[in-house]
Motif scaffolding. Structure first.
Motif, PDB file in Angstrom:
ATOM      1  N   THR A 129       0.839  -1.197   0.000  1.00 26.32           N
ATOM      2  CA  THR A 129       0.000   0.000   0.000  1.00 26.32           C
ATOM      3  C   THR A 129       0.876   1.251   0.000  1.00 26.32           C
ATOM      4  N   ALA A 130       0.449   2.255  -0.765  1.00 24.38           N
ATOM      5  CA  ALA A 130       1.087   3.575  -0.726  1.00 24.38           C
ATOM      6  C   ALA A 130       0.159   4.499   0.046  1.00 24.38           C
ATOM      7  N   VAL A 131       0.713   5.205   1.031  1.00 30.21           N
ATOM      8  CA  VAL A 131      -0.077   6.073   1.896  1.00 30.21           C
ATOM      9  C   VAL A 131       0.478   7.489   1.817  1.00 30.21           C
ATOM     10  N   LYS A 132      -0.399   8.451   1.494  1.00 27.14           N
ATOM     11  CA  LYS A 132       0.006   9.853   1.417  1.00 27.14           C
ATOM     12  C   LYS A 132      -0.427  10.559   2.692  1.00 27.14           C
ATOM     13  N   THR A 133       0.560  11.127   3.402  1.00 28.10           N
ATOM     14  CA  THR A 133       0.306  11.889   4.615  1.00 28.10           C
ATOM     15  C   THR A 133       0.874  13.289   4.406  1.00 28.10           C
ATOM     16  N   PRO A 134       0.647  14.203   5.328  1.00 29.20           N
ATOM     17  CA  PRO A 134       1.239  15.537   5.177  1.00 29.20           C
ATOM     18  C   PRO A 134       2.773  15.520   5.069  1.00 29.20           C
ATOM     19  N   SER A 135       3.416  14.472   5.563  1.00 27.68           N
ATOM     20  CA  SER A 135       4.883  14.410   5.496  1.00 27.68           C
ATOM     21  C   SER A 135       5.401  13.774   4.214  1.00 27.68           C
ATOM     22  N   GLY A 136       4.514  13.286   3.351  1.00 25.28           N
ATOM     23  CA  GLY A 136       4.945  12.688   2.096  1.00 25.28           C
ATOM     24  C   GLY A 136       4.210  11.400   1.789  1.00 25.28           C
ATOM     25  N   VAL A 137       4.705  10.701   0.765  1.00 21.71           N
ATOM     26  CA  VAL A 137       4.115   9.427   0.371  1.00 21.71           C
ATOM     27  C   VAL A 137       5.015   8.305   0.881  1.00 21.71           C
ATOM     28  N   TRP A 138       4.392   7.324   1.500  1.00 17.20           N
ATOM     29  CA  TRP A 138       5.101   6.200   2.095  1.00 17.20           C
ATOM     30  C   TRP A 138       4.630   4.907   1.439  1.00 17.20           C
ATOM     31  N   PHE A 139       5.571   3.989   1.211  1.00 17.17           N
ATOM     32  CA  PHE A 139       5.242   2.670   0.675  1.00 17.17           C
ATOM     33  C   PHE A 139       5.407   1.659   1.792  1.00 17.17           C
ATOM     34  N   ILE A 140       4.370   0.881   2.008  1.00 18.10           N
ATOM     35  CA  ILE A 140       4.398  -0.134   3.062  1.00 18.10           C
ATOM     36  C   ILE A 140       4.866  -1.447   2.453  1.00 18.10           C
ATOM     37  N   LYS A 141       5.940  -1.999   3.002  1.00 18.72           N
ATOM     38  CA  LYS A 141       6.452  -3.291   2.549  1.00 18.72           C
ATOM     39  C   LYS A 141       6.710  -4.134   3.785  1.00 18.72           C
ATOM     40  N   GLY A 142       5.930  -5.193   3.905  1.00 20.85           N
ATOM     41  CA  GLY A 142       6.030  -6.015   5.104  1.00 20.85           C
ATOM     42  C   GLY A 142       5.576  -5.215   6.305  1.00 20.85           C
ATOM     43  N   SER A 143       6.411  -5.139   7.310  1.00 20.40           N
ATOM     44  CA  SER A 143       6.055  -4.401   8.523  1.00 20.40           C
ATOM     45  C   SER A 143       6.794  -3.071   8.620  1.00 20.40           C
ATOM     46  N   LYS A 144       7.343  -2.587   7.484  1.00 19.44           N
ATOM     47  CA  LYS A 144       8.105  -1.328   7.488  1.00 19.44           C
ATOM     48  C   LYS A 144       7.560  -0.372   6.442  1.00 19.44           C
ATOM     49  N   ARG A 145       7.954   0.892   6.563  1.00 19.32           N
ATOM     50  CA  ARG A 145       7.538   1.902   5.584  1.00 19.32           C
ATOM     51  C   ARG A 145       8.753   2.608   4.989  1.00 19.32           C
ATOM     52  N   TYR A 146       8.642   2.900   3.709  1.00 15.79           N
ATOM     53  CA  TYR A 146       9.722   3.533   2.959  1.00 15.79           C
ATOM     54  C   TYR A 146       9.200   4.844   2.377  1.00 15.79           C
ATOM     55  N   LYS A 147       9.933   5.906   2.567  1.00 16.97           N
ATOM     56  CA  LYS A 147       9.517   7.209   2.047  1.00 16.97           C
ATOM     57  C   LYS A 147       9.821   7.281   0.553  1.00 16.97           C
ATOM     58  N   GLY A 181       3.765   3.498 -10.294  1.00 18.08           N
ATOM     59  CA  GLY A 181       2.350   3.493 -10.650  1.00 18.08           C
ATOM     60  C   GLY A 181       1.422   3.492  -9.443  1.00 18.08           C
ATOM     61  N   PHE A 182       1.883   4.042  -8.325  1.00 17.76           N
ATOM     62  CA  PHE A 182       1.081   4.070  -7.107  1.00 17.76           C
ATOM     63  C   PHE A 182      -0.131   4.983  -7.246  1.00 17.76           C
ATOM     64  N   ARG A 183      -1.186   4.613  -6.538  1.00 15.70           N
ATOM     65  CA  ARG A 183      -2.331   5.475  -6.305  1.00 15.70           C
ATOM     66  C   ARG A 183      -2.441   5.570  -4.784  1.00 15.70           C
ATOM     67  N   PRO A 184      -1.738   6.529  -4.179  1.00 10.94           N
ATOM     68  CA  PRO A 184      -1.693   6.586  -2.720  1.00 10.94           C
ATOM     69  C   PRO A 184      -3.055   6.852  -2.074  1.00 10.94           C
ATOM     70  N   VAL A 185      -3.239   6.251  -0.921  1.00 15.55           N
ATOM     71  CA  VAL A 185      -4.403   6.484  -0.075  1.00 15.55           C
ATOM     72  C   VAL A 185      -4.059   7.651   0.839  1.00 15.55           C
ATOM     73  N   GLU A 186      -4.943   8.637   0.946  1.00 14.85           N
ATOM     74  CA  GLU A 186      -4.683   9.764   1.840  1.00 14.85           C
ATOM     75  C   GLU A 186      -5.047   9.387   3.267  1.00 14.85           C
ATOM     76  N   ALA A 187      -4.160   9.742   4.173  1.00 19.38           N
ATOM     77  CA  ALA A 187      -4.383   9.427   5.578  1.00 19.38           C
ATOM     78  C   ALA A 187      -3.603  10.408   6.448  1.00 19.38           C
ATOM     79  N   GLY A 188      -3.897  10.386   7.719  1.00 17.80           N
ATOM     80  CA  GLY A 188      -3.179  11.230   8.662  1.00 17.80           C
ATOM     81  C   GLY A 188      -1.883  10.580   9.115  1.00 17.80           C
TER      82      GLY A 188
END
Length: 135
Positions: A27-45, A56-63
Motif C-alpha cells: 500500500t502507498a499512503v500519502k500523509t502531510p509528510s509525504g508518500v510512504w510505501f508499506i512493505k512487510g512491517s516497514k515503511r519507505y519514504k 504506478g502508485f495510487r496513494p491512499v490519503e491518511a493522517g
C-alpha cells in the motif's frame, strides 16, 4: 413530483485514518509528510513524484497517526525496469536490482523506450551497478 435526492455527507479519508492502522504490504499512503510505501512491517519514504510515477502508485490519503506504529526503513527509489536520464550529466541508466546500470548501447533504448528525465539527486538514491552495454 420530484424529490431531492438525499446526499450523505462524505467522510474525509484523513478522518478515517487518524489512528494507528495496520496497512497491508504493497500500500502507498500519502500523509502531510509525504508518500510512504508499506512493505512487510516497514515503511519507505518515496523520494519524489517521479519515483512514485515509476511504481504506478495510487496513494491512499491518511493522517500521520495512521503510520505511527510502522517503523521507517529508508527511501524508496525507482522501480526496477525504469529507464532514467540524469539531467546533470546526460547519462542514461536502467534501474535493475535497485541499482542503476549505465546504458552505453543505444540499441537498448529500442527495448526500454524513452528514459524518464530525473535530477541528479534522484539518480543518487541508487548505488551504481555494472555497465549495461548489451542484453
Amino acid at each position: 413530483m420530484f424529490r431531492k435526492k438525499k446526499v450523505e455527507p462524505q467522510v474525509q479519508p484523513k478522518e478515517l485514518y487518524n489512528r494507528p492502522a495496520r496497512w497491508p504490504s504493497g500500500t502507498a499512503v500519502k500523509t502531510p509528510s509525504g508518500v510512504w510505501f508499506i512493505k512487510g512491517s516497514k515503511r519507505y519514504k518515496c523520494f519524489s513524484a517521479r519515483t512514485i510515477w515509476s511504481w504506478g502508485f495510487r496513494p491512499v490519503e491518511a493522517g500521520e497517526e495512521s503510520l505511527s506504529k510502522i517503523p521507517k526503513a529508508g527511501v524508496l527509489g525507482f522501480r526496477d525496469g525504469t529507464l532514467i536520464k540524469d539531467i546533470f550529466d546526460g547519462r542514461i541508466y536502467l534501474v535493475s536490482d535497485s541499482k542503476i546500470r549505465h546504458v552505453t548501447n543505444p540499441d537498448i533504448l529500442h527495448v526500454f523506450g524513452e528514459p524518464l528525465l530525473v535530477s541528479h539527486e534522484e539518480t543518487q538514491i541508487h548505488t551504481e551497478g555494472e555497465i549495461l552495454s548489451d542484453l
